[in-house]
Structure formats: structure tokens, C-alpha cells
Design an enzyme around this catalytic site. Structure first.
Site, PDB file in Angstrom:
ATOM      1  N   TYR A   1      -1.967  -0.994  10.443  1.00 22.01           N
ATOM      2  CA  TYR A   1      -2.199  -1.439   9.051  1.00 22.01           C
ATOM      3  C   TYR A   1      -1.040  -0.971   8.160  1.00 22.01           C
ATOM      4  O   TYR A   1      -0.468  -1.762   7.397  1.00 22.01           O
ATOM      5  CB  TYR A   1      -3.525  -0.877   8.527  1.00 22.01           C
ATOM      6  CG  TYR A   1      -3.670  -1.019   7.027  1.00 22.01           C
ATOM      7  CD1 TYR A   1      -3.887  -2.283   6.462  1.00 22.01           C
ATOM      8  CD2 TYR A   1      -3.556   0.074   6.168  1.00 22.01           C
ATOM      9  CE1 TYR A   1      -3.996  -2.431   5.080  1.00 22.01           C
ATOM     10  CE2 TYR A   1      -3.657  -0.064   4.802  1.00 22.01           C
ATOM     11  CZ  TYR A   1      -3.878  -1.319   4.254  1.00 22.01           C
ATOM     12  OH  TYR A   1      -3.970  -1.473   2.888  1.00 22.01           O
TER      13      TYR A   1
ATOM     14  N   SER B   1       0.843  -1.193   0.000  1.00 21.27           N
ATOM     15  CA  SER B   1       0.000   0.000   0.000  1.00 21.27           C
ATOM     16  C   SER B   1       0.880   1.245   0.000  1.00 21.27           C
ATOM     17  O   SER B   1       1.987   1.231   0.562  1.00 21.27           O
ATOM     18  CB  SER B   1      -0.884   0.027   1.245  1.00 21.27           C
ATOM     19  OG  SER B   1      -1.582   1.255   1.340  1.00 21.27           O
TER      20      SER B   1
END
Ligand SMILES: NC(=O)c1ccc[n+]([C@@H]2O[C@H](COP(=O)([O-])OP(=O)(O)OC[C@H]3O[C@@H](n4cnc5c(N)ncnc54)[C@H](OP(=O)(O)O)[C@@H]3O)[C@@H](O)[C@H]2O)c1
Length: 269
Positions: free
Chosen positions: A155, A142
Site C-alpha cells: 500500500y 499518503s
């Protein structure tokens, strides 16, 4: 890269970016293995596949957050006689919120899915690919993994791991015929934000207006893989933002993002 006879295994193929990976790989003539927990959604994706080997598609339900899931999945493929020569580690889950407020059980499930399952699948299928002398691994990281990200702290850290691990794995497998690529999407229009527990309309509006389509992001990842790139950030705007943040000390991005995010989620500092 010789990848045409075996299966492409896509984790998290029941929706979002993973569904698009599966559709695009099948359209390229690849046989795909669709992995996820939602069997009905996986079957729906299977029935939407096109391409010469669409009928060969396999649905293998698996909860990758469970300990031992990677071994179970690897065995399930072997039991079906499916040779996996492309592994797309796409399944992932984000937990949004103040780090100290997150539930340990949720954190553990996220780490199991985003880190443990991905790593173990790379080991198990990567070993097979190395022995055969060809294969490809596409890991979905990401943009958030490039910088410490308030309210996505854990995360984002799992996604930092994905990039770091992918680059190390790539170096180790250089010269073996097995290529490793890491895809770094920014905002993408999928169920991700809702599943992460984001409810703020302002955040969702911001995310949506800066997002790419899941089909675009999957295409960028598959193209980067075909070109044997080590990693790719999806989208011009995200590439610019990454270049800007890259010029700053590591403490600056979270300090810049925090008040902005506080405003978006109407959180009092
Ligand atoms: N959307 C974004 O803005 C964005 C940005 C950057 C990176 N990413 C990354 O892109 C990847 C795909 O996300 P997405 O946006 O497509 O999200 P999504 O729409 O929520 O899809 C997530 C996929 O992962 C699967 N999954 C979740 N938990 C699982 C588990 N325990 N075991 C097996 N499969 C599981 C889900 O399938 P089941 O429910 O059937 O299990 C689903 O197919 C993730 O790694 C995510 O971190 C997304």
C-alpha cells in the site's frame, strides 16, 4: 486557475475524505460528480450537498479496480455532457498484513485502484484540461508513501508512486494552465483501517488518537490546490515526523517502525 464552470469529479465520494471533498466543493459553488461503487451512499452524499450548483450533481457508479474503468468513467462523463475541470483522485484502498501473506487477487485490485485507475484518469481528463488550457488535478497519496512501511508495504509503495507520478505530471503540465497537487494525509478517522483489515485494538486506538478528521484533511487538500502547491502533508505532527524521517537513511524508518508495529499488533517478530 479558471475552474468555475465545469464539474469537479471526486472518486471515492461515498464516504471518508472523498465525501468531505464533495461536500466542501459543492459548498464552494461547484457542481460535483460523485464516483464510487456504493450507489446508495453516493445518493446520500448527493442529497447532503449544499451550494449554488448542488442540484447539478451527478452520481456515476464505477468500480475503479476493474480494468478499463478509467475509460468507462471518462466516457460516462462525456455522454452526460459534463466537462470536468477539477479531478480529485481520492479513491484508495490499503491492505494491511505481512506482505507474503497477502492474496494476489487483493494486491492486484489495490494496484488497479491506487495506481492504474488514478494514472489513467489523470491521462484522460488531464489531456482534456490541457486542450482547454485550464484545470486542476488533486491526487491523494499518503504520509505512508514517504517511507517504506512494514505491514503496509505494498500500500505504502502505491502511495510512493502517487507522489512521484504527481510531481512528474505537474512538471509536464507546467505552463499549460493545468495544476497538479498531491495531498499526503497521515491517520484520518474514516473506514480506511477497517477496510484494510486492521483488527488490533491497540493499533486502532493509536491510529485514532493520532488522527485528523476527514473534513480537516479535505480542507487542507483543497486549500493546497487553490494555492497551486505541488504537495502538502496534512497536519503539523505529520510534517514534523516527515522532516525527522527525511534526515535518516532510507533503511532506518522501516527498521524503527517494525518493532513498534509488532507491539501494536501483538505480532511475534
Ligand atoms: N484514512 C486514512 O488514515 C488515510 C491515510 C492516508 C491516505 N488515505 C487515502 O485517502 C483516500 C481516501 O481514503 P479514506 O480514508 O476516505 O477511506 P475510506 O473511508 O475507506 O473511503 C474510500 C473510498 O474509496 C472508494 N473506493 C474503494 N474501492 C473502490 C473501487 N474499487 N472503485 C471505486 N471507488 C472505490 C470507496 O467507495 P465505495 O466503497 O463506494 O466504492 C470510498 O468512498 C485513499 O486514497 C486513502 O489511501 C487515507
Amino acid at each position: 486557475m479558471q475552474l468555475n464552470n465545469g464539474y469537479a469529479l471526486v472518486t471515492g465520494a461515498s464516504g471518508g475524505i472523498g465525501r468531505e471533498f464533495a461536500l466542501q466543493l459543492a459548498a464552494q459553488g461547484r457542481a460535483v460528480i460523485l464516483v464510487g461503487r456504493n450507489v446508495k451512499a453516493l445518493e446520500d452524499v448527493k442529497s447532503s450537498l449544499t451550494g449554488a450548483r448542488a442540484a447539478d450533481a451527478l452520481v456515476i457508479p464505477c468500480d475503479l479496480a476493474k480494468p478499463g474503468a478509467a475509460e468507462t468513467l471518462h466516457k460516462a462523463c462525456a455522454d452526460r455532457g459534463a466537462v470536468v475541470d477539477l479531478l480529485v483522485n481520492n479513491a484508495g484502498w490499503g491492505l494491511f498484513g505481512a506482505s507474503v501473506d497477502l492474496a494476489p487477487a487483493d494486491l492486484e485490485a489495490m494496484v488497479n485502484l491506487n495506481i492504474s485507475a488514478l494514472t489513467n484518469l489523470c491521462s484522460l481528463f488531464g489531456r482534456d484540461m490541457k486542450a482547454r488550457g485550464h484545470g486542476g488535478i488533486l491526487n491523494v497519496g499518503s504520509f505512508a508513501g514517504l517511507n517504506a512501511t512494514p505491514y503496509f508495504g505494498s500500500y505504502a509503495a502505491t502511495k510512493s508512486y502517487v507522489l512521484s507520478y504527481s510531481l512528474a505530471l505537474r512538471a509536464e503540465l507546467a505552463g499549460t494552465g493545468v495544476a497538479v497537487t498531491c495531498l499526503l494525509p497521515g491517520y484520518v478517522r474514516t473506514a480506511f483501517d477497517g477496510n484494510a483489515g486492521i483488527t488490533s485494538d491497540a493499533y486502532l486506538e493509536f491510529s485514532h488518537s493520532n488522527s485528523l478528521g476527514a473534513d480537516q484533511v479535505a480542507r487542507i487538500g483543497l486549500r493546497a490546490m487553490a494555492r497551486r502547491r505541488s504537495w502538502v502533508i496534512a497536519g503539523a505532527r505529520n510534517n514534523l515526523a516527515a522532516a525527522f524521517f527525511g534526515l535518516l537513511p532510507r533503511t532506518a524508518p522501516p527498521a524503527i517502525m517494525k518493532p513498534f508495529l509488532d507491539k501494536l499488533v501483538q505480532r511475534k517478530p
